[in-house]
Design an enzyme around this catalytic site. Structure first.
Site, short mmCIF file in Angstrom:
data_model
loop_
_atom_site.label_atom_id
_atom_site.label_comp_id
_atom_site.label_asym_id
_atom_site.label_seq_id
_atom_site.Cartn_x
_atom_site.Cartn_y
_atom_site.Cartn_z
N ARG A 1 0.81 -1.21 0.00
CA ARG A 1 0.00 0.00 0.00
C ARG A 1 0.85 1.26 0.00
NH1 ARG A 1 -4.35 -1.89 -2.20
NH2 ARG A 1 -5.08 -3.78 -1.17
N HIS B 1 8.23 -6.50 -6.95
CA HIS B 1 6.92 -5.98 -7.34
C HIS B 1 6.70 -4.61 -6.70
CE1 HIS B 1 2.71 -5.75 -8.34
NE2 HIS B 1 2.63 -7.02 -8.70
N TYR C 1 0.94 -1.46 -4.93
CA TYR C 1 -0.29 -1.24 -5.70
C TYR C 1 -0.70 0.23 -5.76
CZ TYR C 1 -1.02 -6.30 -5.17
OH TYR C 1 -0.89 -7.66 -5.20
N HIS D 1 2.12 -2.64 -11.91
CA HIS D 1 0.83 -2.43 -12.55
C HIS D 1 0.91 -1.10 -13.29
CE1 HIS D 1 -1.56 -5.16 -9.55
NE2 HIS D 1 -0.55 -5.78 -10.13
N GLU E 1 2.71 -5.23 -16.16
CA GLU E 1 1.87 -6.41 -15.95
C GLU E 1 0.57 -6.33 -16.75
OE1 GLU E 1 -0.20 -8.83 -12.21
OE2 GLU E 1 1.49 -7.44 -11.87
N ASP F 1 0.02 -12.14 -16.45
CA ASP F 1 -0.69 -12.75 -15.32
C ASP F 1 -1.84 -13.57 -15.86
OD1 ASP F 1 -2.81 -12.96 -13.21
OD2 ASP F 1 -1.31 -11.89 -12.01
N HIS G 1 -5.29 -12.47 -14.69
CA HIS G 1 -5.67 -11.18 -15.26
C HIS G 1 -6.09 -11.30 -16.73
CE1 HIS G 1 -3.11 -8.77 -12.12
NE2 HIS G 1 -4.08 -9.48 -11.57
N HIS H 1 2.99 -14.55 -14.07
CA HIS H 1 2.29 -14.75 -12.81
C HIS H 1 1.30 -15.88 -13.04
CE1 HIS H 1 2.93 -10.43 -11.07
NE2 HIS H 1 3.96 -11.22 -10.86
N ASP I 1 -10.48 -9.73 -11.38
CA ASP I 1 -9.17 -9.93 -10.76
C ASP I 1 -9.27 -10.50 -9.34
OD1 ASP I 1 -6.53 -9.94 -10.01
OD2 ASP I 1 -6.32 -7.77 -9.90
N HIS J 1 -7.78 -13.89 -7.57
CA HIS J 1 -6.95 -15.08 -7.77
C HIS J 1 -7.50 -16.28 -6.99
CE1 HIS J 1 -3.14 -12.52 -8.77
NE2 HIS J 1 -4.22 -12.08 -9.38
N GLU K 1 1.00 -16.35 -7.25
CA GLU K 1 0.41 -15.34 -6.37
C GLU K 1 -0.94 -15.86 -5.85
OE1 GLU K 1 1.81 -11.10 -8.20
OE2 GLU K 1 0.14 -12.09 -9.18
#
Length: 278
Positions: free
Chosen positions: A37, A67, A70, A107, A142, A176, A179, A211, A224, A226, A256
């Protein structure tokens, strides 16, 4: 060599992540560069990096994927949000040079109502500000599920970003599976066709990582969410086929999937290894 790993906590450093990966028969791993975050990144310990390199060399770990958080949005309408993204990218890419030659995934961003074309231009502009000719890290965009105002739900959008980047040799793509499935690409029923479409739009030479995730949603849901391997709408056989495809099998795969502990990822790795062609 079949290269597969999972997403690990970076809280205890590079060596601990490599040890955790090896403990479940993984030979790669992924981690967030900082709190997903946002927030300040933990200082890098040179002794930990040195110990990681020694352990990795003994355990066949040559590649990892860092990574970005987000919250980073280089396509934002607010200048201060975009500036935060640029500062974070600059810091992360500088830190990545402590472990040269690795992969950094992000992203692309959300255009928040400005339109995809405007978002694409802003993302490319941000990358032009942060990429440097001498960096050894490859930055990966991604593939996204296309929910809300996400940029990157279509291969053509990622291609347009790359086309706008001056140092495009420093940029690639991470595909991904959840995704692209949620985005409407039928990797279960027509994997060859999806890869041909990717190759036409972007070029398979730009694809550097996968991914590997199942999806809780049907094809084209744009949500989205998973799922563990084999427990979603894509299914084990289709995801195993991804790892065995001639165009993909030599790429690193990163789980993931929602697991509570290392053992859960270990079971997925074991099943995928057992189904992987020698």
């Amino acid at each position: 060599m079949f290269t597969i790993g999972c997403h690990l906590s970076s809280a205890k450093g590079y060596l601990k992540m490599a040890e955790d990966a090896a403990s479940i028969d993984g030979n790669t791993f992924q981690f967030f560069t900082r709190n997903p975050r946002g927030g300040r990144a933990k200082a890098i310990d040179p002794a930990d990096v040195a110990a990681f390199h020694a352990f990795a060399a003994d355990h066949g770990i040559t590649r990892f994927l860092a990574h970005a958080p987000y919250t980073m949005n280089p396509a934002a309408a607010k200048p201060e949000t975009r500036q935060f993204a640029i500062e974070l990218l600059t810091d992360d890419l500088m830190r990545m040079e402590n472990t040269p030659g690795q992969l950094y995934n992000m992203h692309p961003g959300c255009h928040v109502g400005q339109g995809a074309e405007a978002g694409i231009a802003l993302i490319a502009d941000a990358l032009n500000q942060v990429l440097t000719p001498d960096q050894s890290t490859t930055l990966l965009l991604e593939t996204m599920a296309g929910k809300g105002t996400e940029v990157g739900g279509r291969f053509e959008e990622l291609a347009a970003i790359i086309d706008g980047v001056e140092l495009s040799d420093k940029v690639g793509v991470c595909l991904d599976t959840c995704h692209v499935w949620d985005g409407g690409y039928d990797i279960a029923g027509n994997l060859d066709g999806v890869l041909e479409e990717f190759d036409r739009a972007i070029g398979l030479d730009r694809l550097h990582a996968i991914h590997l995730n199942d999806s809780k949603n049907p094809l084209g849901a744009h949500k989205d969410r998973h799922a563990p391997i084999g427990e979603g709408h894509i299914g084990f056989d289709a995801l195993s086929a991804v790892t065995n495809h001639p165009a993909l099998r030599d790429l690193p795969f990163f789980l993931e999937t929602p697991q509570d502990n290392l053992a859960g990822w270990g079971a997925e790795i074991a099943a995928l290894r057992a189904a992987h062609a020698a």
